[in-house]
Scaffold this motif. Structure first.
Motif, PDB file in Angstrom:
ATOM      1  N   GLN A  11       4.761  10.907 -17.168  1.00 15.91           N
ATOM      2  CA  GLN A  11       3.417  10.607 -16.680  1.00 15.91           C
ATOM      3  C   GLN A  11       3.095   9.130 -16.864  1.00 15.91           C
ATOM      4  N   PHE A  12       3.501   8.561 -17.999  1.00 21.08           N
ATOM      5  CA  PHE A  12       3.252   7.137 -18.251  1.00 21.08           C
ATOM      6  C   PHE A  12       3.979   6.276 -17.228  1.00 21.08           C
ATOM      7  N   VAL A  13       5.233   6.606 -16.929  1.00 22.33           N
ATOM      8  CA  VAL A  13       6.006   5.831 -15.948  1.00 22.33           C
ATOM      9  C   VAL A  13       5.370   5.937 -14.569  1.00 22.33           C
ATOM     10  N   ARG A  14       4.917   7.128 -14.202  1.00 19.59           N
ATOM     11  CA  ARG A  14       4.267   7.292 -12.901  1.00 19.59           C
ATOM     12  C   ARG A  14       3.013   6.438 -12.806  1.00 19.59           C
ATOM     13  N   ASN A  15       2.186   6.438 -13.838  1.00 17.02           N
ATOM     14  CA  ASN A  15       0.955   5.661 -13.808  1.00 17.02           C
ATOM     15  C   ASN A  15       1.229   4.157 -13.791  1.00 17.02           C
ATOM     16  N   LYS A  16       2.257   3.721 -14.531  1.00 16.59           N
ATOM     17  CA  LYS A  16       2.618   2.301 -14.513  1.00 16.59           C
ATOM     18  C   LYS A  16       3.123   1.890 -13.134  1.00 16.59           C
ATOM     19  N   ALA A  17       3.890   2.767 -12.473  1.00 16.21           N
ATOM     20  CA  ALA A  17       4.374   2.458 -11.130  1.00 16.21           C
ATOM     21  C   ALA A  17       3.212   2.374 -10.142  1.00 16.21           C
ATOM     22  N   LEU A  18       2.231   3.267 -10.306  1.00 20.52           N
ATOM     23  CA  LEU A  18       1.071   3.218  -9.428  1.00 20.52           C
ATOM     24  C   LEU A  18       0.270   1.938  -9.643  1.00 20.52           C
ATOM     25  N   ARG A  19       0.099   1.531 -10.904  1.00 15.62           N
ATOM     26  CA  ARG A  19      -0.612   0.279 -11.193  1.00 15.62           C
ATOM     27  C   ARG A  19       0.137  -0.919 -10.626  1.00 15.62           C
ATOM     28  N   TYR A  20       1.467  -0.894 -10.694  1.00 13.11           N
ATOM     29  CA  TYR A  20       2.279  -1.984 -10.145  1.00 13.11           C
ATOM     30  C   TYR A  20       2.076  -2.089  -8.636  1.00 13.11           C
ATOM     31  N   TRP A  21       1.968  -0.951  -7.948  1.00 15.68           N
ATOM     32  CA  TRP A  21       1.723  -0.975  -6.504  1.00 15.68           C
ATOM     33  C   TRP A  21       0.321  -1.496  -6.197  1.00 15.68           C
ATOM     34  N   MET A  22      -0.664  -1.153  -7.024  1.00 16.63           N
ATOM     35  CA  MET A  22      -2.029  -1.592  -6.791  1.00 16.63           C
ATOM     36  C   MET A  22      -2.186  -3.095  -7.005  1.00 16.63           C
ATOM     37  N   ASP A  23      -1.398  -3.668  -7.920  1.00 12.88           N
ATOM     38  CA  ASP A  23      -1.530  -5.081  -8.249  1.00 12.88           C
ATOM     39  C   ASP A  23      -0.658  -5.989  -7.389  1.00 12.88           C
ATOM     40  N   ASN A  24       0.278  -5.432  -6.653  1.00 17.21           N
ATOM     41  CA  ASN A  24       1.201  -6.250  -5.867  1.00 17.21           C
ATOM     42  C   ASN A  24       1.251  -5.722  -4.438  1.00 17.21           C
ATOM     43  N   LYS A  25       1.064  -6.605  -3.486  1.00 17.99           N
ATOM     44  CA  LYS A  25       1.088  -6.220  -2.082  1.00 17.99           C
ATOM     45  C   LYS A  25       2.534  -6.140  -1.584  1.00 17.99           C
ATOM     46  N   GLY A  26       2.763  -5.238  -0.643  1.00 22.14           N
ATOM     47  CA  GLY A  26       4.073  -5.120  -0.019  1.00 22.14           C
ATOM     48  C   GLY A  26       5.106  -4.404  -0.846  1.00 22.14           C
ATOM     49  N   VAL A  27       4.706  -3.688  -1.887  1.00 24.75           N
ATOM     50  CA  VAL A  27       5.656  -2.953  -2.734  1.00 24.75           C
ATOM     51  C   VAL A  27       6.046  -1.663  -2.030  1.00 24.75           C
ATOM     52  N   ASN A  28       7.342  -1.371  -2.000  1.00 27.27           N
ATOM     53  CA  ASN A  28       7.817  -0.141  -1.368  1.00 27.27           C
ATOM     54  C   ASN A  28       8.444   0.784  -2.406  1.00 27.27           C
ATOM     55  N   LYS A  29       9.031   1.848  -1.921  1.00 29.28           N
ATOM     56  CA  LYS A  29       9.600   2.868  -2.807  1.00 29.28           C
ATOM     57  C   LYS A  29      10.714   2.311  -3.682  1.00 29.28           C
ATOM     58  N   ASP A  75      11.191  -0.781  -4.647  1.00 25.63           N
ATOM     59  CA  ASP A  75      10.650  -1.697  -5.654  1.00 25.63           C
ATOM     60  C   ASP A  75      10.121  -0.936  -6.860  1.00 25.63           C
ATOM     61  N   LEU A  76       9.524   0.226  -6.622  1.00 25.02           N
ATOM     62  CA  LEU A  76       9.048   1.040  -7.746  1.00 25.02           C
ATOM     63  C   LEU A  76      10.207   1.576  -8.569  1.00 25.02           C
ATOM     64  N   ASN A  77      11.299   1.971  -7.901  1.00 21.49           N
ATOM     65  CA  ASN A  77      12.472   2.436  -8.648  1.00 21.49           C
ATOM     66  C   ASN A  77      13.054   1.319  -9.517  1.00 21.49           C
ATOM     67  N   LYS A  78      13.068   0.092  -8.997  1.00 26.08           N
ATOM     68  CA  LYS A  78      13.571  -1.029  -9.794  1.00 26.08           C
ATOM     69  C   LYS A  78      12.622  -1.351 -10.946  1.00 26.08           C
ATOM     70  N   TYR A  79      11.339  -1.130 -10.727  1.00 29.66           N
ATOM     71  CA  TYR A  79      10.359  -1.447 -11.761  1.00 29.66           C
ATOM     72  C   TYR A  79      10.486  -0.515 -12.967  1.00 29.66           C
ATOM     73  N   THR A  80      11.061   0.670 -12.786  1.00 33.92           N
ATOM     74  CA  THR A  80      11.244   1.574 -13.926  1.00 33.92           C
ATOM     75  C   THR A  80      12.171   0.977 -14.978  1.00 33.92           C
ATOM     76  N   ALA A  81      13.135   0.154 -14.551  1.00 36.50           N
ATOM     77  CA  ALA A  81      14.014  -0.510 -15.521  1.00 36.50           C
ATOM     78  C   ALA A  81      13.243  -1.537 -16.339  1.00 36.50           C
ATOM     79  N   VAL A  82      12.270  -2.200 -15.725  1.00 31.29           N
ATOM     80  CA  VAL A  82      11.426  -3.151 -16.453  1.00 31.29           C
ATOM     81  C   VAL A  82      10.562  -2.422 -17.479  1.00 31.29           C
ATOM     82  N   ILE A  83      10.063  -1.239 -17.099  1.00 32.93           N
ATOM     83  CA  ILE A  83       9.261  -0.447 -18.032  1.00 32.93           C
ATOM     84  C   ILE A  83      10.092  -0.014 -19.225  1.00 32.93           C
ATOM     85  N   ALA A  84      11.359   0.356 -18.979  1.00 29.55           N
ATOM     86  CA  ALA A  84      12.233   0.789 -20.070  1.00 29.55           C
ATOM     87  C   ALA A  84      12.517  -0.337 -21.054  1.00 29.55           C
ATOM     88  N   LYS A  85      12.630  -1.562 -20.565  1.00 26.51           N
ATOM     89  CA  LYS A  85      12.861  -2.696 -21.466  1.00 26.51           C
ATOM     90  C   LYS A  85      11.611  -3.062 -22.263  1.00 26.51           C
TER      91      LYS A  85
END
Length: 417
Positions: A26-44, A46-56
């Motif tokens: 749930q935390f990862v899903r909400n962080k991915a949603l916030r990342y999409w809201m804060d950055n324009k032009g984010v696609n599917k 980009d969200l998958n790549k962002y999960t690696a940033v969340i893990a670090k």
């Protein structure tokens, strides 16, 4: 796809680890949603790549398997894609802007992070850092006949009566039945669940109404055990204390009420599956109303009865089983189906309390049966319905599936039996 479900039998520390994994997803899903809201032009992707940033960035997120984190991000993207699609279609009203999850109950792995026992296949071991470990699978369905390469996803689900493990298997099951030569029109209602064009009526089981008295009693019991954070032990008003925890008796009462709600929902689903299978097996073409239940439940006097009837669930199963058995399912607009005369076509205005259709031409019939005949006539008059669906829209079970030109699915996840 088909879905096989097993109940999990595990120790308490393993169930606690599953709860932590659900919260992490749930935390990862909400962080991915916030990342999409804060950055324009984010696609599917980009969200998958962002999960690696969340893990670090967060150690507890790194404990979850990488494919499970990507699945959580894909859940966020499914809500985003639905919102963008509604904006493109310019639908009326709210477009369904994606919201942050507060109470998730499931998460899923893809092809890694789990391993089935090769011998019995009645145990599954989760190999990531969440320390879920090896748990037992309890169920009558045998997954032994399906290879591990056919299992595309493994989903862990928490319900009121325990934890469940679902396997999404990439196969298509088709049932070959002999043609019956029958076509049928269905009119959904509250007095009867449906009335068909042959004059048969199916009684409305009203599962929620039958359990409403017990649910109210359990609700009162739960309310008595609730600790108000604004009051002290003496009952006097105090400064709000958000750290006030509910007692064990409160949680026992909460689980008891949740189990009763779960029982009602399972009764409704079981009835819808069996009834839809009978309808699809005995008819070659099924015509029904394209009802907007979301708008119908806005009626304050009928909303509870409409929700209890389960029209949408019954329709979804008719569409899925019709596809599985090779039947034709057609959804038609419901306008004036209860007002028009099936014999002469004249419009006879009547209120909801009038249950008999009486026309000047001499035609007298039950209101619902007459409506089902009109529905059948509309379906047979639909231009170009062969091979596609009414208004060239996909049925609800085919949303997100890859379809061939004749409407068959290449990748279809069935309802869980």
């Amino acid at each position: 796809m088909i879905v096989l479900e097993y109940k999990i039998r595990a120790k308490q520390y393993q169930l606690t680890a599953i709860d932590e994994a659900i919260r992490t997803g749930q935390f990862v899903r909400n962080k991915a949603l916030r990342y999409w809201m804060d950055n324009k032009g984010v696609n599917k992707y980009d969200l998958n790549k962002y999960t690696a940033v969340i893990a670090k960035e967060f150690d507890f997120a790194n404990k979850l398997n990488s494919t499970a984190r990507q699945s959580s991000a894909e859940r966020a993207w499914s809500g985003i894609a639905r919102f963008l699609d509604n904006c493109k279609k310019k639908i009326k009203g709210k477009k369904g802007f994606p919201k942050f999850k507060k109470h998730s109950r499931s998460f899923e792995y893809k092809r890694s992070g789990w391993k089935l026992d090769e011998t019995t296949k009645k145990h599954i071991t989760f190999t990531d850092k969440n320390n879920i470990g090896r748990v037992k699978l309890v169920g009558s369905r045998d997954i032994y006949y399906y290879g591990a390469d056919l299992i595309k996803r493994v989903r862990l689900v928490r319900r009121a009566d325990g934890y469940y493990c679902q396997f999404c298997i990439s196969i298509e099951e088709k049932e070959i039945l002999e043609p019956t030569g029958r076509v049928i029109g269905l009119d959904m209602g509250l007095k009867y669940l449906y009335a068909d064009s042959f004059g048969h009526t199916e009684e409305n089981p009203r599962f929620y109404r039958k359990s409403e008295q017990r649910l109210n009693r359990l609700g009162r019991r739960l309310s008595r055990k609730y600790r108000n954070p604004n009051k002290g032990k003496s009952g006097k008003l105090m400064i709000k204390n958000p750290q006030t925890r509910q007692s064990n008796n409160y949680h026992k009462a909460r689980v008891t009420k949740a189990k009763q709600h779960l029982k009602v929902s399972r009764q409704r689903k079981d009835h819808a599956v069996k009834l839809a299978r009978c309808v699809c097996a005995s008819n070659d073409c099924i015509v029904y109303e394209d009802l907007s239940v979301r708008n119908l439940v806005k009626n304050r006097k009928l909303s509870k009865s409409i929700s209890d009837a389960g029209w949408t669930q019954f329709r979804n199963w008719v569409e899925y089983l019709g596809w599985k058995m090779g039947k034709i399912t057609i959804a038609v607009p419901p306008h004036y189906t209860s007002q028009d005369c099936p014999a002469c076509g004249k419009r006879v205005k009547k209120s909801l309390s009038t249950r008999t259709h009486v026309c000047e031409c001499g035609y007298v019939e039950d209101r619902d049966v007459a409506a089902s005949i009109n529905i059948l006539q509309k379906g047979l008059n639909t231009v170009g319905h062969t091979g596609i669906y009414a208004w060239r829209d996909l049925p609800s079970w085919a949303v997100g599936a890859t379809l061939l030109s004749n409407g068959e699915s290449l990748n279809q996840e069935s309802h869980c039996f």
